[in-house]
Design a protein around this motif. Structure first.
Motif, short mmCIF file in Angstrom:
data_model
loop_
_atom_site.label_atom_id
_atom_site.label_comp_id
_atom_site.label_asym_id
_atom_site.label_seq_id
_atom_site.Cartn_x
_atom_site.Cartn_y
_atom_site.Cartn_z
N UNK A 18 0.44 -1.40 -0.47
CA UNK A 18 0.00 0.10 0.08
C UNK A 18 1.13 1.40 0.31
N UNK A 19 1.85 1.31 0.93
CA UNK A 19 2.74 2.26 1.08
C UNK A 19 3.69 2.36 -0.55
N UNK A 20 3.90 1.18 -1.67
CA UNK A 20 4.55 1.72 -2.35
C UNK A 20 6.39 1.17 -2.36
N UNK A 21 6.17 -0.46 -1.43
CA UNK A 21 7.48 -0.79 -0.73
C UNK A 21 7.85 -1.62 -1.73
N UNK A 54 10.89 -6.13 0.71
CA UNK A 54 11.28 -5.18 1.39
C UNK A 54 11.30 -6.08 2.77
N UNK A 55 12.75 -4.68 3.24
CA UNK A 55 13.37 -5.59 4.18
C UNK A 55 12.55 -5.20 5.85
N UNK A 56 11.86 -3.96 5.74
CA UNK A 56 10.60 -3.51 6.69
C UNK A 56 9.55 -5.16 6.88
N UNK A 57 9.48 -5.40 5.81
CA UNK A 57 8.10 -6.59 5.91
C UNK A 57 9.29 -7.52 6.58
N UNK A 58 10.83 -7.69 6.58
CA UNK A 58 11.65 -8.60 7.66
C UNK A 58 12.60 -7.79 8.86
N UNK A 59 11.42 -6.91 8.71
CA UNK A 59 11.94 -6.65 10.41
C UNK A 59 13.23 -6.05 10.53
N UNK A 60 13.68 -5.83 9.22
CA UNK A 60 15.34 -5.09 8.97
C UNK A 60 15.80 -4.06 8.91
N UNK A 61 14.53 -3.35 8.79
CA UNK A 61 14.76 -1.97 8.21
C UNK A 61 13.64 -1.06 9.22
N UNK A 91 12.78 12.86 -0.60
CA UNK A 91 12.64 14.31 0.13
C UNK A 91 10.90 13.98 -0.77
N UNK A 92 10.80 13.00 -1.67
CA UNK A 92 9.71 13.16 -2.27
C UNK A 92 8.48 12.21 -1.46
N UNK A 93 9.05 11.36 -1.18
CA UNK A 93 8.33 10.18 -0.88
C UNK A 93 8.45 9.73 0.58
N UNK A 94 9.81 10.49 1.39
CA UNK A 94 9.82 10.32 3.00
C UNK A 94 9.87 11.60 4.00
N UNK A 95 9.54 12.47 3.26
CA UNK A 95 10.20 13.66 4.02
C UNK A 95 11.50 13.96 4.94
N UNK A 96 11.36 13.86 5.69
CA UNK A 96 12.46 14.20 6.35
C UNK A 96 13.41 12.97 6.95
N UNK A 97 12.52 11.97 6.80
CA UNK A 97 12.78 10.12 6.78
C UNK A 97 14.49 9.77 6.64
#
Length: 204
Positions: free
Chosen positions: A145-148, A152-159, A192-198
């Motif tokens: 949904x968020x375009x990952x 993704x390592x977010x799914x693996x718990x590594x990001x 910047x376009x997708x993540x803001x200041x993250x």
């Protein structure tokens, strides 16, 4: 007084120095001095004096004592391996709760890798400012949904995508790059376009 190679080893162990251990007091080493001095409330002059030497040895000795290795104030191979192989638990984490890394969709998924959390804990210590987790673990549906990317390592718990309050994203990115350089992190970037200041950081 530590020699230059020993200083570089200690600063690399703490994440302030990312270049080779060459015993040359070049620009990278002097910048590491300044970054270390700033992080620990010393005079920021890039000069390796008595106070900087004492503080660096003090911190490494405390780490060696915690790791159960010889306490000599020099972060050599044994100290580094002990840190990399240590069993991390939430009791070792000072600044985060596990719930901060749960999937943002509300599904409750949370498989965050504590090796990553430990790095974020160190980043929090370095800057002395709160670290906000803008994106941690993701279930497959939320990741899509968020375009990952798939796998993704977010799914693996590594990001994690992080924002450090009152610190520019450029400084945070530079700090994260130090972890990539010393092998503790795999990749870091900001957009910047997708993540803001993250700033994104992940481990292998």
């Amino acid at each position: 007084m530590l020699n230059i190679k020993q200083r570089q080893m200690n600063l690399k162990f703490l994440g302030f120095y990312s270049k080779s251990i060459d015993g040359i007091e070049g620009k990278g080493t002097k910048q590491a001095y300044r970054d270390f001095q700033k992080a620990y409330g010393l005079v920021v002059d890039g000069i390796y004096g008595v106070k900087t030497n004492a503080k660096l040895i003090e911190i490494i000795k405390a780490e060696q004592k915690r790791l159960g290795v010889k306490v000599d104030g020099v972060a050599g191979e044994i100290t580094t391996k002990a840190r990399d192989n240590q069993s991390i638990t939430w009791d070792n984490i000072k600044h985060f709760k596990q719930s901060e890394f749960s999937c943002k969709c509300g599904c409750g998924m949370n498989n965050i890798d504590l090796k990553l959390v430990k790095i974020l804990d160190e980043i929090r210590e370095c800057f002395g400012q709160a670290v906000v987790i803008s994106s941690g673990c993701r279930c497959k549906n939320h990741n899509a949904k968020v375009g990952g990317v798939q796998g993704s390592r977010h799914v693996q718990g590594k990001a994690a995508d992080i924002i450090v309050r009152n610190v520019s994203k450029d400084k945070v990115l530079a700090k994260c790059k130090e972890y990539v350089a010393n092998g503790r992190a795999r990749y870091t970037y900001t957009n910047n376009s997708n993540m803001g200041n993250a700033v994104h950081i992940d481990i292998g």
